[in-house]
Design an enzyme around this catalytic site. Sequence first.
Site, PDB file in Angstrom:
ATOM      1  N   ASP A  89      69.479  -4.998  57.727  1.00  0.00           N
ATOM      2  CA  ASP A  89      68.433  -5.966  58.086  1.00  0.00           C
ATOM      3  C   ASP A  89      68.608  -6.398  59.542  1.00  0.00           C
ATOM      4  O   ASP A  89      69.645  -6.957  59.915  1.00  0.00           O
ATOM      5  CB  ASP A  89      68.508  -7.170  57.157  1.00  0.00           C
ATOM      6  CG  ASP A  89      67.277  -8.059  57.241  1.00  0.00           C
ATOM      7  OD1 ASP A  89      66.711  -8.192  58.334  1.00  0.00           O
ATOM      8  OD2 ASP A  89      66.881  -8.615  56.199  1.00  0.00           O
ATOM      9  N   SER A 149      61.769 -12.169  52.332  1.00  0.00           N
ATOM     10  CA  SER A 149      61.854 -12.925  53.575  1.00  0.00           C
ATOM     11  C   SER A 149      61.388 -14.365  53.352  1.00  0.00           C
ATOM     12  O   SER A 149      61.928 -15.055  52.482  1.00  0.00           O
ATOM     13  CB  SER A 149      61.044 -12.222  54.670  1.00  0.00           C
ATOM     14  OG  SER A 149      61.321 -12.761  55.934  1.00  0.00           O
ATOM     15  N   HIS A 176      64.816  -4.880  57.213  1.00  0.00           N
ATOM     16  CA  HIS A 176      64.181  -6.092  56.724  1.00  0.00           C
ATOM     17  C   HIS A 176      62.949  -5.807  55.851  1.00  0.00           C
ATOM     18  O   HIS A 176      62.776  -6.417  54.808  1.00  0.00           O
ATOM     19  CB  HIS A 176      63.790  -6.997  57.893  1.00  0.00           C
ATOM     20  CG  HIS A 176      63.335  -8.359  57.469  1.00  0.00           C
ATOM     21  ND1 HIS A 176      64.175  -9.261  56.861  1.00  0.00           N
ATOM     22  CD2 HIS A 176      62.121  -8.971  57.552  1.00  0.00           C
ATOM     23  CE1 HIS A 176      63.508 -10.368  56.589  1.00  0.00           C
ATOM     24  NE2 HIS A 176      62.266 -10.221  57.001  1.00  0.00           N
TER      25      HIS A 176
END
Length: 227
Positions: free
Chosen positions: A141, A57, A173
């Site tokens: 995600d 991320s 995610h």
Amino acid sequence: MMQRLQCNVFMLSYRGYGESDGYPSQKGITYDAQAALDHLAQRKDIDTSRIVIFGRSLGGAVGAVLAKNNPEKVAALILENTFTSILDMAGIMLPFLRWFIGGSSSKGPKLLNCVVRSPWSTLDIVGEVKQPILFLSGLQDELVPPSHMTMLYDKAVEHNRNCRFVDFPSGMHMDTWMSGGDRYWRAIQLFLDQYAPEVQSRDASFKSEIAEDGNCSVPLYLKQPKL
């Protein structure tokens, strides 16, 4: 990672997160990551020629900058569920602003880009990373569209032949590592064996091993920080 990959792991808490003092900003977090890498590069108890950055991320955005700025210190880069830019994410989270804000891949006048103090334009950076890159993408995600990872890979591979892309159909995610199961860890292990090896592996080995498990188009761990 320590259990499945038998590697050393150094984890970093950015300024303003966790127990760290200060306030988060792109400039400050970049300094923090550089300080961590400089610390590792000076240690005598690890093989400093095999330092691999792992970023998930926001950590992927940080990791890409760190790898680009340190081609002699970083052996390879692993990106998981990373966005093309914060500017693009702003348009996704706030669709009514999409025409007025966005990264290099977006259309529109981008009149509001100037108000974003930490743009984290990973799409622009990843094309300048010279080290091998492994892209790990969770196709479910719910935060960062999987298309962002595809765009990052497409940009990187234009200038870097040592890029690998592995997707995980049920990966979300933050749980791609879990939902990916053994295939997830195998993908990383084969990448490390090839690009941060004790014994050099062949390129064909990576491709054939991943193909057996499904489709496929010693980390400094930088992750999405938790408040």
